[in-house]
Design an enzyme around this catalytic site. Structure first.
Site, PDB file in Angstrom:
ATOM      1  N   ASP A   1     -61.911  -5.097 -11.663  1.00 64.20           N
ATOM      2  CA  ASP A   1     -60.900  -6.137 -11.418  1.00 64.20           C
ATOM      3  C   ASP A   1     -61.503  -7.533 -11.230  1.00 64.20           C
ATOM      4  O   ASP A   1     -60.773  -8.492 -10.982  1.00 64.20           O
ATOM      5  CB  ASP A   1     -59.971  -5.766 -10.252  1.00 64.20           C
ATOM      6  CG  ASP A   1     -60.693  -5.149  -9.076  1.00 64.20           C
ATOM      7  OD1 ASP A   1     -61.941  -5.151  -9.072  1.00 64.20           O
ATOM      8  OD2 ASP A   1     -60.009  -4.650  -8.161  1.00 64.20           O
TER       9      ASP A   1
ATOM     10  N   HIS B   1     -61.404   0.801   0.095  1.00 60.84           N
ATOM     11  CA  HIS B   1     -60.753   0.109   1.219  1.00 60.84           C
ATOM     12  C   HIS B   1     -60.431   1.026   2.401  1.00 60.84           C
ATOM     13  O   HIS B   1     -59.978   0.546   3.439  1.00 60.84           O
ATOM     14  CB  HIS B   1     -59.458  -0.568   0.760  1.00 60.84           C
ATOM     15  CG  HIS B   1     -59.674  -1.701  -0.201  1.00 60.84           C
ATOM     16  ND1 HIS B   1     -60.502  -2.764   0.080  1.00 60.84           N
ATOM     17  CD2 HIS B   1     -59.174  -1.935  -1.443  1.00 60.84           C
ATOM     18  CE1 HIS B   1     -60.508  -3.607  -0.952  1.00 60.84           C
ATOM     19  NE2 HIS B   1     -59.719  -3.123  -1.885  1.00 60.84           N
TER      20      HIS B   1
ATOM     21  N   HIS C   1     -62.821  -6.921  -4.937  1.00 60.51           N
ATOM     22  CA  HIS C   1     -62.461  -6.923  -3.511  1.00 60.51           C
ATOM     23  C   HIS C   1     -63.629  -6.403  -2.668  1.00 60.51           C
ATOM     24  O   HIS C   1     -64.343  -5.486  -3.087  1.00 60.51           O
ATOM     25  CB  HIS C   1     -61.244  -6.035  -3.271  1.00 60.51           C
ATOM     26  CG  HIS C   1     -60.027  -6.443  -4.048  1.00 60.51           C
ATOM     27  ND1 HIS C   1     -59.660  -5.831  -5.229  1.00 60.51           N
ATOM     28  CD2 HIS C   1     -59.109  -7.407  -3.813  1.00 60.51           C
ATOM     29  CE1 HIS C   1     -58.547  -6.401  -5.685  1.00 60.51           C
ATOM     30  NE2 HIS C   1     -58.191  -7.360  -4.856  1.00 60.51           N
TER      31      HIS C   1
ATOM     32  N   ASP D   1     -66.639  -4.177  -7.355  1.00 60.16           N
ATOM     33  CA  ASP D   1     -65.200  -4.454  -7.435  1.00 60.16           C
ATOM     34  C   ASP D   1     -64.942  -5.886  -6.930  1.00 60.16           C
ATOM     35  O   ASP D   1     -65.702  -6.401  -6.109  1.00 60.16           O
ATOM     36  CB  ASP D   1     -64.478  -3.436  -6.541  1.00 60.16           C
ATOM     37  CG  ASP D   1     -62.967  -3.475  -6.651  1.00 60.16           C
ATOM     38  OD1 ASP D   1     -62.405  -2.607  -7.334  1.00 60.16           O
ATOM     39  OD2 ASP D   1     -62.343  -4.376  -6.027  1.00 60.16           O
TER      40      ASP D   1
HETATM   41 ZN   LIG Z   1     -60.390  -4.124  -6.233  1.00 59.64          ZN
END
Ligand SMILES: [Zn+2]
Length: 358
Positions: free
Chosen positions: A290, A166, A203, A201
């Protein structure tokens, strides 16, 4: 396969993060790392402590003013008259978050309060006394893994904690402080002409996308929960395909909440096809777990058998590969997820560890 991890990566000990209007207990807890290390032991994979490469590898992908902020933020925070226990932003400056722009000018204010607002783009990346050291050592694990592959290993695993995908060129976010995967790419680029980053992931890998958005020598692909109603919200849409020379070299595959193995794997096949047509010389996997059905933050519904299948397909690409650990917050399941992935990747027989499903 060699794995890399530095004990200092455990020292980062976040106390809080803001989630849907509440300050919550942290999710990036040290127990995650213990579970991943236990999985490596089960697989008899040696874990090496990386050398201290300093900040130079991180400077290849991050702005110098951002790195200076990160290095001194906690110390500067202590000069406030009544500082909170961690550096956390309380101001949100106007920021043109257009995906094609790489960097902003340095923060015009010297106040640590201003800089916390400027360089921390959300309230999930608090900076404590050991955060910088842990984040820097996390990059060193990525650097060591990338150098091993650069020097001829077919693959290597970097147990990166804190995670990295991120982090933009000049901004922390989402439990991440330095972009380990992007730093691994920079290391690989010293030998290999074309690199593909494949992010699984749950995200969107927004920081990695931004860092390479204008480049055609790095293909970025991310499969993730649809940002229309999920973090990181502002990027991760299918319409983001790159800019300038990078046009056509970013692929986002957003998936609806609740997506299960079969549908996810069908989209993954599309991602693999794009990797094949790109013909990279090396691969970086942003390896988050995740998307697992039991993850407390995730909204997809994958099983460990899915991670095993994914890994086997990645192996079949026969590319030099750096595995960089990203998210995964189900402490009781993340070890089994890594085990399943590595068994698939290394063509090992399953250990019989449970691969729980909801
Ligand atoms: Zn994540």
């Amino acid at each position: 396969m060699q794995a890399y991890f530095a004990p200092e990566q455990m020292a980062h000990d976040p106390k809080q993060f803001m989630w849907e209007g509440r300050l919550c207990d942290p999710k990036d807890v040290a127990e995650r790392t213990q579970a991943l290390l236990a999985a490596l032991r089960t697989l008899h994979i040696d874990v090496h402590e990386p050398d201290d490469y300093g900040v130079t590898p991180a400077a290849a992908v991050h702005a110098s003013d951002y790195l200076a902020f990160l290095a001194h933020a906690y110390e500067e925070w202590q000069t406030l008259s009544n500082p909170g226990m961690e550096v956390l932003g309380s101001h949100s400056p106007y920021y043109n978050a257009r995906v094609e722009s790489l960097a902003r000018p340095p923060c015009p204010s010297t106040s640590i309060v201003a800089k916390a607002g400027y360089y921390l783009s959300d309230l999930s990346s608090p900076i404590g006394p050991h955060t910088y050291t842990s984040a820097l050592r996390s990059t060193h694990s990525a650097v060591a893994a990338a150098r091993a592959v650069r020097e001829g290993a077919s693959s290597a695993y970097a147990l990166c904690r804190p995670s990295g995908h991120h982090v933009r060129h000049d901004c922390a976010a989402g439990f991440c402080y330095l972009n380990n995967g992007a730093i691994a790419v920079a290391q690989l680029r010293e030998k290999f002409a074309r690199i593909a980053v494949l992010d699984i992931d749950v995200h969107h890998g927004d920081g990695t996308q931004q860092i390479f958005y204008r480049r055609d020598d790095v293909l970025t692909i991310s499969l993730h929960a649809d940002p229309i109603d999920y973090y990181p919200f502002f990027t991760g849409y299918a319409s983001e395909t790159g800019h300038g020379a990078g046009q056509g070299y970013n692929l986002n595959l957003p998936l609806p909440r609740g997506t299960e193995d079969t549908v996810w794997l069908a989209h993954f096949a599309h991602a693999l096809e794009r990797v094949r047509t790109y013909k990279p010389d090396a691969l970086v996997i942003a390896l988050g777990f995740d998307a697992h059905a039991q993850d407390p933050l995730g909204v997809l519904d994958l099983s460990n058998e899915c991670f095993r299948a994914v890994a086997a397909q990645i192996r079949q690409l026969s590319l030099p590969t750096v595995l960089v650990q990203e998210g995964g917050y189900a402490v009781d399941h993340i070890g089994a997820s890594l085990t399943a992935f590595l068994e698939g990747f290394l063509e090992r027989r399953p250990t019989g560890l449970p691969s729980p499903r909801r």
